[in-house]
Each structure stands twice: as C-alpha cells, then as structure tokens.
Enzyme design. Sequence first.
Site, mmCIF file in Angstrom:
data_model
loop_
_atom_site.group_PDB
_atom_site.id
_atom_site.type_symbol
_atom_site.label_atom_id
_atom_site.label_comp_id
_atom_site.label_asym_id
_atom_site.label_seq_id
_atom_site.Cartn_x
_atom_site.Cartn_y
_atom_site.Cartn_z
ATOM 1 N N SER A 172 -6.490 -6.877 0.879
ATOM 2 C CA SER A 172 -5.899 -6.515 -0.409
ATOM 3 C C SER A 172 -6.922 -6.659 -1.551
ATOM 4 C CB SER A 172 -4.640 -7.360 -0.634
ATOM 5 O OG SER A 172 -3.850 -6.792 -1.638
ATOM 6 N N HIS A 370 2.964 -5.466 3.678
ATOM 7 C CA HIS A 370 1.753 -5.991 3.043
ATOM 8 C C HIS A 370 1.470 -7.444 3.439
ATOM 9 C CE1 HIS A 370 -1.470 -5.468 0.163
ATOM 10 N NE2 HIS A 370 -1.192 -6.654 -0.344
#
Length: 401
Positions: A172, A370
Amino acid sequence: MVFLIFRLFLLLCFGLAGCERRYLRKEAYDTVPELITSAGYPVEKHRVTTEDGYIIQMHRIPAGRRVARKAGFSEKGKKAILIVHGLLGSSSDFIIMGPERSLAYLLADEGYDVWLGNLRGNVYTSHVNYTKKSPKFWEFSFHEHGKYDVPAMIDKVLNVTKLPRLMYVGYSMGTTSFFVMASERPEYNNKVISFVALAPAVYLANMKTIAMTALKTLELPQRMRSQGMLSLVFRRDLLDLLIRNVCFRSKPEEDICMRFMYMIVGDDHEQFDKELTAAILYRVQPASWRQLEHFGKIAMSDVFTSWGDGVWGAARAYNLSNVRVPVSLLYGENDMLTEKNQIMRLAEVLSATGSLEVVRPACDWAKFNHLDFVFAKDLGTLLNKPLVDYIKSLFNKYGPS
Ligand SMILES: *[C@@H]1O[C@H](CO)[C@@H](O)[C@H](O)[C@H]1NC(C)=O
Ligand SMILES: *[C@@H]1O[C@H](CO)[C@@H](O)[C@H](O)[C@H]1NC(C)=O
Ligand SMILES: *[C@@H]1O[C@H](CO)[C@@H](O)[C@H](O)[C@H]1NC(C)=O
C-alpha cells in the site's frame, strides 16, 4: 486511509476516559523486537537518521528459527529484502500473524536476511529536534517517506550487509513511497534488484467521492488542526473502551466495527481472524493530516501528483518513467481501496516504459481485500508461501548469482 473513517468515528463518538488495564493478548502490547524474540527468531534493531533529521528504527530478522539455533551461523552473503508498511502501519504488520503466516518469518525461514522498515510518524520514529508534540514533526506525507526515509533505509541495509542491491517489498503506502523515490531520486534504481508491490496505491480515482467529502465538504483536516490535533491519532483509552464494548461481537452481523471497516476495504468475513483483530487494531499507528490530504489530492486530480502547493494546488505528476527496476503489481480481487482497475492503469504506464514485470491477482481468493494482504486468517497459504516462491524466482532472474 484504511482506518480513517473508522478512527474519526471513534474520535467523535467517545469522550470518556477508559482504564489502563491490560486485557488483550500480548500481541497488542509487545514491541516488534519482543514479538520476534518470543516467536523464536533472532532480531536486531538498527537506527538510521534521514537527511532531514528523522530517526528511524528498523527491525532485522537475520535468520530463520532453525538456522539461528546452530552455532556460528552467519548472515554473510545472504540475500537482503526490505519490507515497508502502509498507512497507519509499522514493521509490526509483517510479523503480527506469527510464524507460518506472516511474510517476514516465512522469508527468514527460507534463508533471507529480512529487514522491516518504518516510515516517519509511527512509534519507531522520532526527530533530532522536534518531539511529536511539535507541529513541525508532522509536516510530511509519503513524498518525504519516498524522498528521504526509503533511501536512508536502503542505504542502511546495504551498508550493514555490504551488498550492492536488495529486493524491495512494499504494501500500500509502502509502494507509493517507492514510486515517489524512483521518480525523485532515480539513482536508487541501481540499489534495487526488483520491486514487489502489494496493493499498490498510485491511482485512486475510485476514492474520489470519499476524498471530496472529507477534504472539501467536511474540511476534516483543517477542523482537526484548528482543534489542536496535530495528527490522526488514536487514544489508547478510547480504543480500549471501543474494543471492549462495541467491536468484535460474537455474531458478525452485530459487529458494527467490522461492518464499518468492510465498507472501506471490501468485505471478507471468512478471512477475519477473531483472535488477533483486537490486538491488530490496538497497534494502529498515527498518520499526518498531510498524508491523508496528499492521497486525497491524488484521488481528486486523478494524477499521481506531488504535494506541491498543497491539496488545492496544481497537480504535478511524479515521473514514473524514472522507474527502472522490474515491478510486480499484485492486487486483491475484492480490494475496494486500491482497486484492480486503478492498478491496471498503473500496469499500463509501467508497461509502456518497460518496467512492468507482471500484474496479477495476489491469490485466487475472490474476496481478498486490502487488509487481507497483511491480516488474513489464511495469510500463509493464500498469499505468503506462494509469494516467497515468487520472490525466489525474481532473485534467480535478476539477483546476484
Ligand atoms: C536541528 O537543530 C540544530 C540546532 O539548532 C540545527 O543546526 C539543525 O540544522 C537542525 N536539524 C534539523 C534536521 O532540523
Ligand atoms: C557505513 O558503515 C560504516 C561502518 O561500518 C560507517 O563508518 C559509515 O559511515 C557508513 N556509511 C553510511 C553512508 O551510512
Ligand atoms: C521523465 O523521465 C524520463 C526518463 O528518465 C525523461 O526522459 C523525461 O524527460 C522525464 N519527463 C519529465 C516530464 O520530466
């Protein structure tokens, strides 16, 4: 961005003081070196100071469990891997699920020299002149992570190991920082064998509405700043209260905390680890307002832009043509934050300049979201064991012979 709305919700809903008793498992409170030691692995702490005065503590696992017990083991000649965390995270994210699941342990067991980075803002960072109570400390975004922190950490690893190059794994915001570095300090391409980007955050058009609402309509960062809040930070006592009274109800449909989080990151109840989630939440790290505003600027402008004159200033694209290492982009099929479509756009850009190694789903779990990249219940089998093999193939293809 992951816990952003969740956190604001916390700040707004709870004003009571909780108590300091420790009732969660030790994974909530122990430091990263303590956790690594308890897991039976060797650990080292290394300190590096950036050009602009931030002090970063890095964590190294120089060997696996079995090897470390043998007398006279040496890390000489091993292959080094630097792993860098995402927003609101720390080096903790790559060990918290324990051996057989977390990436750092699996790589160490395979014989790699594993280095866990930390980016300015989290608990393992400080500054030579400013404390975290100074607004000056918090004047940064991932622009500075990429321009100063990542280069300093790479130099540290190479200096200690005497290796010419390392493998970089980012998750990320840890990928955003790498792309910033490659753009702003392209000489660092020469120090990296290959870059594995997990859930890369570069194009974020899917977050445009959320960003507009938070930054333009609600003006959240300005409001928080005017309240004297220097950064987005969790109060431990409030967190305690919330974890104990509101989150993690036995029936998933009653768990408003998880439902709220799934709205942002994508729903994946099956990979939710009930045992560890409270500890993971308790370890959440602060973010500077500017980090959030900078991501917001990227989402709203739809340009991978530098910070420049602030959130409403003109967009100036980072130069992705400067990326000159083979990049692997791995996405989650059900990741609503760093969405597949946006990662495909990044793949096109990298492909045009010849730096794309591969773009593919991280695993064949259709609900992979995620947070699953670091916290999925079956993280070892779904993602990390195959990933260790993949990293080995990258070393074989590009690495030192
Ligand atoms: C820290 O303070 C010293 C003394 O004022 C100054 O010389 C130095 O440039 C400062 N360093 C940074 C990174 O701010
Ligand atoms: C590299 O390490 C040596 C000690 O081994 C130290 O003297 C030197 O300053 C370091 N260089 C950098 C660039 O950190
Ligand atoms: C971006 O980088 C490439 C390769 O390094 C260079 O040729 C190009 O001129 C740069 N573009 C801009 C707009 O600076």
